[in-house]
Write a protein that holds these residues in place. Structure first.
Motif, PDB file in Angstrom:
ATOM      1  N   PRO A   3      41.224  38.677  45.142  1.00 57.24           N
ATOM      2  CA  PRO A   3      42.344  39.469  44.626  1.00 57.24           C
ATOM      3  C   PRO A   3      42.525  40.764  45.399  1.00 57.24           C
ATOM      4  N   LYS A   4      43.772  41.190  45.545  1.00 55.57           N
ATOM      5  CA  LYS A   4      44.069  42.444  46.233  1.00 55.57           C
ATOM      6  C   LYS A   4      43.635  43.627  45.385  1.00 55.57           C
ATOM      7  N   LEU A   5      43.231  44.696  46.064  1.00 50.57           N
ATOM      8  CA  LEU A   5      42.901  45.930  45.355  1.00 50.57           C
ATOM      9  C   LEU A   5      44.151  46.554  44.766  1.00 50.57           C
ATOM     10  N   SER A   6      44.005  47.135  43.622  1.00 54.16           N
ATOM     11  CA  SER A   6      45.081  47.924  43.035  1.00 54.16           C
ATOM     12  C   SER A   6      44.571  49.332  42.830  1.00 54.16           C
ATOM     13  N   ASP A 104      39.132  52.090  66.003  1.00 56.70           N
ATOM     14  CA  ASP A 104      39.784  53.259  66.585  1.00 56.70           C
ATOM     15  C   ASP A 104      40.146  54.287  65.523  1.00 56.70           C
ATOM     16  N   GLN A 105      40.286  53.825  64.275  1.00 56.05           N
ATOM     17  CA  GLN A 105      40.652  54.716  63.180  1.00 56.05           C
ATOM     18  C   GLN A 105      39.460  55.126  62.313  1.00 56.05           C
ATOM     19  N   LEU A 106      38.323  54.477  62.501  1.00 59.62           N
ATOM     20  CA  LEU A 106      37.166  54.745  61.644  1.00 59.62           C
ATOM     21  C   LEU A 106      36.564  56.112  61.960  1.00 59.62           C
ATOM     22  N   PRO A 107      36.419  56.987  60.957  1.00 57.63           N
ATOM     23  CA  PRO A 107      35.776  58.288  61.196  1.00 57.63           C
ATOM     24  C   PRO A 107      34.308  58.100  61.563  1.00 57.63           C
ATOM     25  N   CYS A 195      27.373  58.800  53.883  1.00 59.70           N
ATOM     26  CA  CYS A 195      28.262  57.974  54.695  1.00 59.70           C
ATOM     27  C   CYS A 195      29.387  57.408  53.830  1.00 59.70           C
ATOM     28  N   GLU A 196      30.479  57.047  54.494  1.00 55.85           N
ATOM     29  CA  GLU A 196      31.556  56.309  53.833  1.00 55.85           C
ATOM     30  C   GLU A 196      31.512  54.827  54.197  1.00 55.85           C
ATOM     31  N   THR A 197      31.005  54.537  55.398  1.00 51.92           N
ATOM     32  CA  THR A 197      30.895  53.163  55.894  1.00 51.92           C
ATOM     33  C   THR A 197      29.507  52.970  56.478  1.00 51.92           C
ATOM     34  N   VAL A 198      28.874  51.846  56.141  1.00 51.84           N
ATOM     35  CA  VAL A 198      27.560  51.540  56.721  1.00 51.84           C
ATOM     36  C   VAL A 198      27.512  50.059  57.086  1.00 51.84           C
ATOM     37  N   GLN A 258      37.243  54.698  50.127  1.00 49.42           N
ATOM     38  CA  GLN A 258      37.720  54.379  51.472  1.00 49.42           C
ATOM     39  C   GLN A 258      38.350  52.988  51.510  1.00 49.42           C
ATOM     40  N   ALA A 259      37.725  52.031  50.813  1.00 45.45           N
ATOM     41  CA  ALA A 259      38.284  50.678  50.799  1.00 45.45           C
ATOM     42  C   ALA A 259      39.691  50.670  50.218  1.00 45.45           C
ATOM     43  N   LEU A 260      39.909  51.452  49.171  1.00 47.80           N
ATOM     44  CA  LEU A 260      41.245  51.539  48.580  1.00 47.80           C
ATOM     45  C   LEU A 260      42.251  52.144  49.549  1.00 47.80           C
ATOM     46  N   LYS A 261      41.821  53.163  50.255  1.00 45.84           N
ATOM     47  CA  LYS A 261      42.728  53.851  51.166  1.00 45.84           C
ATOM     48  C   LYS A 261      43.237  52.919  52.267  1.00 45.84           C
ATOM     49  N   ARG A 262      42.402  52.003  52.701  1.00 43.19           N
ATOM     50  CA  ARG A 262      42.832  51.124  53.789  1.00 43.19           C
ATOM     51  C   ARG A 262      43.235  49.734  53.278  1.00 43.19           C
ATOM     52  N   ASN A 263      43.373  49.622  51.946  1.00 42.66           N
ATOM     53  CA  ASN A 263      43.843  48.387  51.318  1.00 42.66           C
ATOM     54  C   ASN A 263      42.953  47.198  51.662  1.00 42.66           C
ATOM     55  N   ALA A 264      41.635  47.424  51.635  1.00 44.08           N
ATOM     56  CA  ALA A 264      40.674  46.356  51.918  1.00 44.08           C
ATOM     57  C   ALA A 264      40.539  45.438  50.706  1.00 44.08           C
ATOM     58  N   VAL A 265      39.968  44.280  50.940  1.00 40.63           N
ATOM     59  CA  VAL A 265      39.743  43.293  49.876  1.00 40.63           C
ATOM     60  C   VAL A 265      38.243  43.016  49.798  1.00 40.63           C
ATOM     61  N   PRO A 266      37.520  43.668  48.913  1.00 39.75           N
ATOM     62  CA  PRO A 266      36.068  43.475  48.852  1.00 39.75           C
ATOM     63  C   PRO A 266      35.669  42.088  48.375  1.00 39.75           C
ATOM     64  N   TYR A 267      34.511  41.663  48.845  1.00 41.62           N
ATOM     65  CA  TYR A 267      33.882  40.479  48.265  1.00 41.62           C
ATOM     66  C   TYR A 267      33.300  40.819  46.900  1.00 41.62           C
TER      67      TYR A 267
END
Length: 428
Positions: A3-6, A104-107, A195-198, A258-267
């Motif tokens: 399902p897509k994040l809301s 290229d966009q990842l901080p 961290c925000e991403t690992v 961060q996942a919400l900001k980039r409209n990611a779809v988590p497992y």
């Protein structure tokens, strides 16, 4: 479909898993590995060279394309990059692609990695022993930093350097619990705001005479098997040891924000993880299983998850007589009557024991099981041990919705890790 994040109100520092990279004895890739696992067939084979050197049949799990783990340092120097480094880099690349990350966009300042190894670069050590025998003109061309690839931290450092990560770069070492320990530490880095991403997980390439010979002396390897494919038999009455495999599993963990900001779809969302120890013996655990039972109970209590909410348990399940019974007793003691209703499975019968990489690869498969609502099978479980009475999902996968899963990993010396994940639900 996931399902897509809301957009919803966020709890502080929630952690989600958005990408999976797997290289296993089944296949060099996530989806191919998963599909072959679901066939219920084993990927282990006879290791001819090791069998000759150790003077006994040795079975193991070899990745299908050995080129993935054997890149040369140069055309002039007859040395290879440490295989576990190459495996980690390839698995990381697949995980990044799966997560849909734009590097290229990842901080970079808030991006890190926790990539473990149970023992460092054993192939690198073996090659170093050959340096004194090399012609002087070749030996002079070997980089002075070549020995650094033998460190347990080499894969983590290599991934951090390759992607210019400027956040934390760590390497956990906890024997065969290393992979799962790495993911737990990565989740903590995000929760703590470091961290925000690992990129988290582990890699292992230990199909070497020194390593296999040591396990042979310990008496933990499978023996007297009718075929190499059936050598490892978790929870079977005829089980007598494990076989060693190689591979890598890397996951992308992110803060939910961060996942919400980039409209990611988590497992899935990482709920919690716990560490414990049972140092009864180097290779065995306390038969009463008190330490692991307490660890499982405390893990559930910390996340306020009840035994009835657990849909699947991904077991450590090495196929050794004592440890399989130990794990069974611990689950029964911790979960009570609910334990008989929960589907479980060990994945080591089909691909071997990936040692330091086991926990992260097995968690990757658990996430795919959640995605597809399929419980993966325990390969080679044909004659269940009457003392091992859980539902181990023998031989074939079973369709079932998996919302909440418990993962267990152990290591020689008494390392214990337990963790909980929950299928992503944007309404929660």
């Amino acid at each position: 479909m996931r399902p897509k994040l809301s957009v919803s109100e966020l709890s502080p520092r929630r952690v989600v898993i958005t990408g999976i990279g797997l290289i296993t004895p089944y296949a060099a890739g996530r989806e191919a590995s998963w599909q072959k696992l679901l066939t219920g067939q084993s990927a282990t084979c006879l290791l001819d060279d090791l069998s000759r050197q150790l003077n006994r049949p040795i079975a193991g799990g070899v990745i299908p394309d050995r080129q993935l783990s054997s890149t040369s340092l140069s055309d002039q120097i007859p040395l290879q990059r440490e295989p576990s480094i190459t495996l980690a880099l390839n698995a990381t690349a697949e995980a990044i692609q799966d997560a849909g990350l734009d590097m290229d966009q990842l901080p970079r300042e808030t991006a890190g990695c926790v990539i473990g190894s149970s023992k460092g670069g054993m192939a690198g050590f073996a090659q170093m022993a050959e340096l004194p025998r090399m012609p002087p003109e070749q030996a002079a061309q070997v980089p002075t930093a070549f020995w650094q690839q033998c460190f347990p931290s080499a894969a983590s450092q290599s991934v951090a350097a390759h992607y210019d990560l400027q956040g934390a770069a760590l390497s956990t070492v906890s024997a065969c619990a290393t992979g799962f320990s790495s993911i737990m530490r990565a989740a903590d880095l995000i929760r703590e705001g470091v961290c925000e991403t690992v990129f988290a997980g582990s890699a292992d390439a230990s199909l070497l005479p020194a390593v296999i010979g040591s396990f042979q002396r310990m008496g933990v390897l499978a023996t007297d098997f009718p075929s190499p494919e059936s050598a490892c038999r978790p929870y079977d009455r005829k089980r007598n040891g494990f076989v060693v495999g190689e591979g890598a599993g890397i996951l992308v963990l992110e803060s939910l924000e961060q996942a919400l900001k980039r409209n990611a779809v988590p497992y899935a969302e990482w709920l919690t993880g716990s560490l414990g120890s049972d140092s009864t013996h180097l290779m065995q655990f306390d038969p009463t299983a008190q330490s692991l039972s307490r660890l499982i109970s405390s893990t559930l209590n910390r996340s306020q998850v009840t035994p009835a909410e657990i849909d699947y348990i991904n077991l450590h399940g090495t196929g050794t007589q004592i440890n399989d019974l130990y794990e069974t007793r611990a689950i029964q003691n911790a979960l009570g009557s609910a334990s008989s209703k929960i589907r479980c499975s060990s994945l080591k019968g089909g691909m071997g024991h990936l040692l330091g990489a086991a926990g992260s690869v097995e968690l990757g498969f658990t996430l795919l099981a959640m995605r597809d609502n399929l419980v993966p099978p325990t390969v080679n479980l044909e004659n269940p041990d009457p003392e091992c009475t859980l539902n181990y999902t023998p031989l074939k996968p079973v369709p079932q919705e998996i919302k909440t899963a418990l993962k267990l990993s152990f290591g020689f010396g008494g390392h214990l890790v337990a963790g909980l994940i929950r299928k992503w639900d944007p309404s929660l």
